[in-house]
Design a protein around this motif. Structure first.
Motif, mmCIF file in Angstrom:
data_model
loop_
_atom_site.group_PDB
_atom_site.id
_atom_site.type_symbol
_atom_site.label_atom_id
_atom_site.label_comp_id
_atom_site.label_asym_id
_atom_site.label_seq_id
_atom_site.Cartn_x
_atom_site.Cartn_y
_atom_site.Cartn_z
ATOM 1 N N ARG A 165 2.076 6.453 1.591
ATOM 2 C CA ARG A 165 1.003 6.113 0.669
ATOM 3 C C ARG A 165 0.937 7.089 -0.498
ATOM 4 N N THR A 166 1.115 8.361 -0.211
ATOM 5 C CA THR A 166 1.094 9.399 -1.234
ATOM 6 C C THR A 166 2.178 10.422 -0.930
ATOM 7 N N SER A 181 0.809 -1.216 0.000
ATOM 8 C CA SER A 181 0.000 0.000 0.000
ATOM 9 C C SER A 181 0.845 1.270 0.000
ATOM 10 N N MET A 182 2.150 1.128 0.189
ATOM 11 C CA MET A 182 3.049 2.276 0.170
ATOM 12 C C MET A 182 3.459 2.565 -1.272
ATOM 13 N N ASN A 183 2.885 3.605 -1.840
ATOM 14 C CA ASN A 183 3.106 3.912 -3.247
ATOM 15 C C ASN A 183 4.356 4.736 -3.512
#
Length: 117
Positions: free
Chosen positions: A99-100, A30-32
């Motif tokens: 995440r972002t 989930s870590m983009n």
């Protein structure tokens, strides 16, 4: 929950090389955004290299052409190959996952890199 542990730092002579690794655990898929930062004593923490999922790594101008970031999603690791090291590269290097781009994310404890004769 995400935990990051950096390794690979040490003492190296100018012109030498080091490879830093960041071992991650938790919800890494989930870590983009994965990146490497560094901070020298008395200085602000600065971005060294960063990669967004699906894209190519971005590098600070000061390390462009010398450092290479790579991410292995299957092994939950992110590495930083550092070549042609200079004394000004001396700093504590930190791994970051978020995440972002709009959040601080998670940080490791850092690994010391010292470039000196």
């Amino acid at each position: 929950q995400v935990q990051l542990v950096e390794s690979g730092g040490g003492l190296v002579q100018p012109g030498g090389s080091l490879r830093l690794s960041c071992a991650a655990s938790g919800s890494i898929p989930s870590m983009n955004v994965m990146g490497w930062y560094r901070q020298a004593p008395g200085q602000q923490r600065e971005l060294v290299a960063r990669v967004i999922s699906g894209g190519n790594p971005d590098y600070a101008d000061s390390v462009k052409g010398r450092f290479t970031l790579s991410r292995d999603n299957a092994k939950n690791t992110v590495s930083l190959q550092m070549n042609s090291l200079k004394p000004e590269d001396t700093a504590v290097y930190y791994c970051n996952a978020r995440r972002t781009l709009w959040v601080a994310g998670y940080w490791g404890q850092g690994t010391q890199v010292t470039v000196s004769s």
